[in-house]
Design an enzyme around this catalytic site. Sequence first.
Site, short mmCIF file in Angstrom:
data_model
loop_
_atom_site.label_atom_id
_atom_site.label_comp_id
_atom_site.label_asym_id
_atom_site.label_seq_id
_atom_site.Cartn_x
_atom_site.Cartn_y
_atom_site.Cartn_z
CG HIS A 57 35.97 -21.64 -5.63
ND1 HIS A 57 37.18 -21.63 -4.96
CD2 HIS A 57 36.22 -21.09 -6.85
CE1 HIS A 57 38.10 -21.08 -5.75
NE2 HIS A 57 37.54 -20.75 -6.90
CG HIS A 62 40.29 -23.49 -6.68
ND1 HIS A 62 40.98 -22.96 -5.61
CD2 HIS A 62 40.37 -22.57 -7.67
CE1 HIS A 62 41.44 -21.76 -5.95
NE2 HIS A 62 41.08 -21.50 -7.19
CG HIS A 115 35.96 -16.27 -6.86
ND1 HIS A 115 36.66 -15.54 -7.79
CD2 HIS A 115 36.34 -17.56 -7.05
CE1 HIS A 115 37.42 -16.36 -8.51
NE2 HIS A 115 37.24 -17.59 -8.09
FE FE Z 1 41.35 -19.97 -8.56
ZN ZN Z 2 38.37 -19.48 -8.53
#
Ligand code: FE
Ligand code: ZN
Length: 256
Positions: A57, A62, A115
């Site tokens: 994501h 990330h 999320h």
């Molecule tokens: Fe994270």
């Molecule tokens: Zn995240």
Amino acid sequence: MPNLDIHLFPCLSDNYGVLIHDADNNLTASIDAPEASAVKQALAEKGWTLTHILTTHYHADHTGGNMELKGETGCTIVGPRAEAERVPGIDIQLGDGDSYDFGGFTAKVFDTPGHTSGHITFWFPKANLCFAGDTLFTLGCGRVFEGDARMMWNSLSKIKALPPETIIYSGHEYTQSNAEFALTVEPGNAALQSRSEEIRELRAKGEPTVPTTLARELETNPFLRPDSPEIQANLGMEGREDWEIFGEVRQRKDNA
Ligand code: FE
Ligand code: ZN
């Protein structure tokens, strides 16, 4: 049987980076890229050359290393189609039901929104590995920032349906706090009690609680256990829908 070599390393404040290496084809992927320096150090330690980044994501913790790593290695960045415009340097866009061949191993991709709205999960059936990003954590799950409880439960249900022996890597070390919370909703779960003790010991030694296995999560992770009579009773939600009970557990953790 050929296998993937795996290297897990902590980075940023509480993230995990993971490298997977297919020795037969000399390919190395970073699962997400929280920060370029930590990924490069891990690559140097292993003597591996980066060829891919598999992005779960778009969040900065990330993808923060994407552009620097791509600039230096020319690696291919693979990530979620549904949020592709937010993934720096993305080359290949994937979504639900897609497969991606990484050397001798094929990743099956699931959309696991909640999320973030485009979050994906990579499952390598032959290697028995799942990279769940910030969807499922050891004894926890990701915060629902861009979806709702029903959507997140549906995403977790896809992971829940994998073979129980599946080894699950996730993006963060949040397990100590997850364990403390889990005990507040299901204090009578004996497997959870002993696991919490184990986690305390691991963390006291500075050792990771990632990866986990799906089997252990099914026994102890309250976010996967809306069918637990104890959880239902503690929440006063006997007989309610799984996603509703999940949503209440998630909300209590948010407010804990
Ligand atoms: Fe994270
Ligand atoms: Zn995240």
